[in-house]
Write a protein that holds these residues in place. Structure first.
Motif, PDB file in Angstrom:
ATOM      1  N   LEU A 257       1.987  -8.214   7.502  1.00  0.00           N
ATOM      2  CA  LEU A 257       3.293  -8.475   6.608  1.00  0.00           C
ATOM      3  C   LEU A 257       3.090  -7.238   6.028  1.00  0.00           C
ATOM      4  N   PRO A 258       4.904  -6.783   5.862  1.00  0.00           N
ATOM      5  CA  PRO A 258       4.753  -5.461   5.338  1.00  0.00           C
ATOM      6  C   PRO A 258       5.347  -5.836   3.567  1.00  0.00           C
ATOM      7  N   PHE A 259       5.156  -5.078   2.943  1.00  0.00           N
ATOM      8  CA  PHE A 259       5.006  -4.705   1.220  1.00  0.00           C
ATOM      9  C   PHE A 259       4.590  -5.886   1.062  1.00  0.00           C
ATOM     10  N   VAL A 260       3.074  -6.197   0.750  1.00  0.00           N
ATOM     11  CA  VAL A 260       2.858  -7.705   0.094  1.00  0.00           C
ATOM     12  C   VAL A 260       1.258  -7.054  -0.087  1.00  0.00           C
ATOM     13  N   GLY A 261       1.183  -5.435   0.087  1.00  0.00           N
ATOM     14  CA  GLY A 261       0.057  -5.000  -1.496  1.00  0.00           C
ATOM     15  C   GLY A 261       0.748  -4.481  -2.949  1.00  0.00           C
ATOM     16  N   PRO A 262      -0.218  -3.577  -4.038  1.00  0.00           N
ATOM     17  CA  PRO A 262       0.766  -3.041  -5.197  1.00  0.00           C
ATOM     18  C   PRO A 262       1.856  -2.686  -4.745  1.00  0.00           C
ATOM     19  N   ALA A 263       2.190  -1.893  -3.796  1.00  0.00           N
ATOM     20  CA  ALA A 263       3.680  -1.277  -3.824  1.00  0.00           C
ATOM     21  C   ALA A 263       4.855  -2.235  -3.071  1.00  0.00           C
TER      22      ALA A 263
END
Length: 474
Positions: free
Chosen positions: A329-335
């Motif tokens: 999935l996109p954009f699920v980490g710290p950023a």
């Protein structure tokens, strides 16, 4: 009545105005260039002094349209000996036919246009075909000298171009009609007498460098001998050092094209894996099959875009990170957490956006148990670009907001400067409205709290600007 004109428009203009003011019709006056007159005609009894013509001129002002003056100034550089009489004939007729210049089918008007066009073409060729050669003068200073044979009397028309282009060089252009010289110290053009070809240098040590450069930029895929001869007539060949390279370059062109095609064919691309019909569902289903570049070999998951299928705002990141790769999935980490926080502050709902990445697989280097992010190369961004273009075609967002330099370069080209042009709404062949801002990960990498706050504000402000743009466009 015969009046001598010595290749100067200003002189003809003064005399022609006087003749019109005195109501001298075209058939009663002959403006001629002594350079084209026979020896027996140089001292014709019918000649009158130009000073006589300009005496006792009635205080009248002839009608001189701007369009006529613009064309006449250029046509005056032509070598046609009848150009002065043509100009006077038109000037005379314009006093009675104010709209004459609009009638391009008129024989005189058409002739004026033809002369001006031929002069401009000759000027363009001079700009293209002048080749300077380096010489060392007696004072030890270097000067660059060129020999050129224009078809018309265009030296004074063309010389200012070289003064601007080569403002720091000492140079001279020698022609059979006259010479022009430029001195950087005085920043003035000086004109001198005509010279012969023998007074110009025949070659210098810089020519080999120029020929090497010419050979390197020669594009064999665009080889068109007929067009080359049309743009580079034989009469100019003697002054062009690169001409001696052309036979070999033309002979080897076919093989060089084959090599270029082979290199291009060998470049990685996702294009064969992208479905012909562009819908978000079909794209998502096809993405796991992609082997368009080497990145798929080491990634856990391919990461498709995610969001509302009707979203007006498309967010494009660089590539998936560690957590995105693991979850698919996109954009699920710290950023992604930083981005979500900024979106909440900007009042942007999930239904307003579609999130994706310029590169769909995680690029990393293994360090023990950790996987460290690596920036994708431009070749990898280019290879993955067909997926991004398919998503753009399927979604048709009102604005694309690129997050970070890699995403911006995917749509705005490799020379795009992020900090220089962030926040500006630009247009590209791929999307009508594109904006770029910093990547949320830049906030996390900031060296101190002050910089972290500054970068976060950049991100927040650009998100607000993007959201306002799509709401206004709705």
């Amino acid at each position: 009545m015969r009046i001598r004109i010595a290749q100067e428009f200003a002189e003809w203009r003064k005399l022609a105005r006087a003749a019109v003011a005195k109501s001298i019709p075209p058939e009663a006056i002959d403006f001629y260039d002594p350079a084209y007159a026979g020896t027996s005609e140089l001292f014709s009894a019918e000649d009158i002094c130009s000073a006589d013509l300009t005496q006792d001129v009635p205080d009248t002002r002839p009608h001189v349209p701007k369009s006529f003056m613009e064309m006449a100034v250029i046509a005056a550089y032509h070598n046609d000996p009848q150009r002065w009489n043509l100009l006077y004939r038109l000037l005379w007729r314009l006093q009675r036919q104010r709209e004459l210049m609009k009638v391009q089918v008129d024989a005189d008007v058409n002739a004026l246009f033809r002369l001006a066009e031929q002069v401009r073409r000759d000027e363009h060729k001079m700009h293209a075909f002048v080749r300077f050669r380096r010489v060392e003068e007696q004072d030890g200073e270097e000067r660059f000298i060129a020999w050129y044979e224009p078809q018309h009397h265009i030296l004074k028309l063309a010389a200012p171009f070289f003064a601007e282009r080569f403002a720091v060089m000492r140079w001279s252009i020698l022609t059979p009609d006259g010479s022009a010289s430029w001195e950087p110290s005085t920043k003035q053009l000086q004109y001198g007498p005509p010279v012969t070809r023998e007074q110009a240098p025949s070659s210098d040590e810089l020519e080999e460098l120029w020929k090497s450069y010419y050979a390197s930029i020669f594009n064999p895929a665009r080889l068109n001998p007929d067009a080359m001869r049309g743009h580079m007539p034989v009469r100019y060949w003697g002054n062009l050092p690169e001409i001696e390279l052309l036979p070999q370059l033309m002979t080897t062109a076919a093989k060089r094209v084959e090599g270029m095609v082979a290199i291009q064919a060998g470049k990685p691309s996702a294009a064969p894996f992208v479905p012909a019909k562009h819908t978000l569902t079909l794209i998502r289903e096809a993405l796991p099959t992609c082997k368009g570049c080497e990145l798929y070999k080491h990634a856990t998951h391919v990461v498709p875009g995610r969001g509302a299928g009707h979203a007006p705002l498309m967010l494009v990141g660089e590539q998936p990170g560690d957590q995105e790769d693991l979850q698919g999935l996109p954009f699920v980490g710290p950023a992604g957490g930083v981005l979500r926080k900024a979106m909440a502050e900007a009042g942007i709902a999930d239904s307003d956006i579609f999130m994706t990445n310029a590169v769909k697989h995680f690029k990393f280097v293994q360090r023990g148990k950790s996987r460290l992010h690596q920036n994708p190369r431009m070749s990898e961004i280019t290879a993955c670009k067909p997926w991004l273009l398919a998503e753009l075609d399927a979604l048709k967002p009102k604005l694309v907001l690129c997050l970070g330099a890699s995403a911006a370069k995917s749509l705005l080209g490799g020379t795009f400067g992020l900090m220089r042009d962030r926040g500006k709404v630009l247009s590209t062949p791929f999307a009508e409205h594109v904006m770029a801002t910093i990547h949320p990960s830049a906030v996390l990498r900031a060296p101190d709290e002050e910089m972290r706050h500054t970068l976060y504000q950049h991100l927040l402000n650009d998100l607000l600007a993007a959201y306002r743009f799509v709401m206004k466009a709705a």
